[in-house]
Design an enzyme around this catalytic site. Sequence first.
Site, PDB file in Angstrom:
ATOM      1  N   ARG A  20       0.753  -1.409   0.193  1.00 54.00           N
ATOM      2  CA  ARG A  20       0.192   0.145  -0.069  1.00 54.00           C
ATOM      3  C   ARG A  20       0.934   1.225  -0.067  1.00 54.00           C
ATOM      4  NH1 ARG A  20      -2.962   1.353   3.457  1.00 54.00           N
ATOM      5  NH2 ARG A  20      -4.608   2.353   2.070  1.00 54.00           N
ATOM      6  N   CYS A  79      14.861  -4.337  -4.180  1.00 49.73           N
ATOM      7  CA  CYS A  79      15.530  -3.690  -5.034  1.00 49.73           C
ATOM      8  C   CYS A  79      14.626  -2.660  -5.852  1.00 49.73           C
ATOM      9  CB  CYS A  79      16.206  -4.590  -6.047  1.00 49.73           C
ATOM     10  SG  CYS A  79      17.354  -5.418  -4.847  1.00 49.73           S
TER      11      CYS A  79
END
Length: 433
Positions: free
Chosen positions: A312, A350
């Site tokens: 979220r 990443c």
Amino acid sequence: MDAFHYKNGQLFCENVPVQKLAERLGTPLYVYSQSHFVNQVEAIQRAFAEVSPIVCYSVKANACLGLLRAMARIGCGFDAVSKGEIYRALRAGADPKTIVFAGVGKRDDEIDYALEKGILMFNVESESELSAISRVAAKRGVEAPIALRLNPDVDPRTHKHISTGKRESKFGIDIERAKACFKRIRELKNLRLKGLHLHIGSQITENDRHAEAIAKILPFIGEVKQADFPLEYLNVGGGYGISYKGNEGLDITSFAQKMLPHIKETGLRMVCEPGRYVCGNGGVLLTRVIFDKPSGDKNFLIVDAGMNDLIRPAIYDAYHKIWPVVSEFQPDAEITGDSGQTYDVVGPICESTDVFAKGRRLPRCNEGETLAIFSAGAYGMAMASTYNQHPRPAEVIVHGDKFWVARERETIEDLTRGERLTPKEVFSAEDLK
Ligand SMILES: *Cc1c(COP(=O)(O)O)cnc(C)c1O
């Protein structure tokens, strides 16, 4: 008392200290309070008691089977958006007659499955879908109960990514087109129009948005009745906002007071589809600080949960309260001087959007310490992925002073299941002819 609260400097879920859960079961870890889920469903049932609501919990917000079962046991129904969700609700012990099926793109096999199980209603979102349901129902030799999802063109005044009831949205049918649908419904065989459906968006915190949407379709409901359709249900959807920061959540009583006169005027039985309201504040995500990394002008707390576990903040820029699980300070306490630090709390993934909080003032944290990311019960685990080959977290249900693992932590071996290193059989383009 809140499901999650601090007592003597320790965060508890009901009567269980969550630090101990993190130690026993590892992190990242989702922890849910069963009572919170049940209490929230019952609060809605109470607030709307006058119109004997069928509360259909929206499975997509948190699909944990153990929690669905607890809800099914108090007579809660379910709002599903796929065959997979219907299957899950039934596995949890749901009565098929309390399941509604929504979604803009239902496949034939999904429609057929829902008919086979005998659900309460399909929430239909287009004219093409009417044809599809009619065709599949005819093949089965049954009549399909349907509700039309109307787009009332109401602004829910929420985040634009979770707004669904404006005219430009892909969801629902605008009123003009809906009139054409009646003709279609009469022409097509095997359809029974039993209800009308609205769902205008998510995390709606103004208590008059739903009432306005219903008021807007009242004249239309009159027309439908005059046209002699056997309407029974008014499904008012979900989207009831909760508090992430402090007290911005919807007050269910005043919300119901605004809607009830309109619903009573329709004479229809109310169906509703709360998701986040039921589960959002019933769960936390526990995570451990891996590294404390001062860099440039910032202090990064790198934690072992990432955007793959709770997406979220990355996609909606959503705010989640974060606090150490063991702390002499209450959450949101003002931390002055050396006992505090301003942190960016980030995950190990990443991607530069893998951030849970930016510039957040927290008590000074040590490597190895456990943090709680609050209000993670809705659209948390439900949206989790294994991006970067991180297994998904375990889920624990707490009830009073008891807890149990409702879902085991995924393993790295799980992540390669179904894959092959070498072909089992090789085909050529020729074989496709
Ligand atoms: C997502 C959804 C809900 C639940 O939304 P919340 O904001 O979690 O209450 C209800 N109905 C439909 C049709 C949905 O798509």
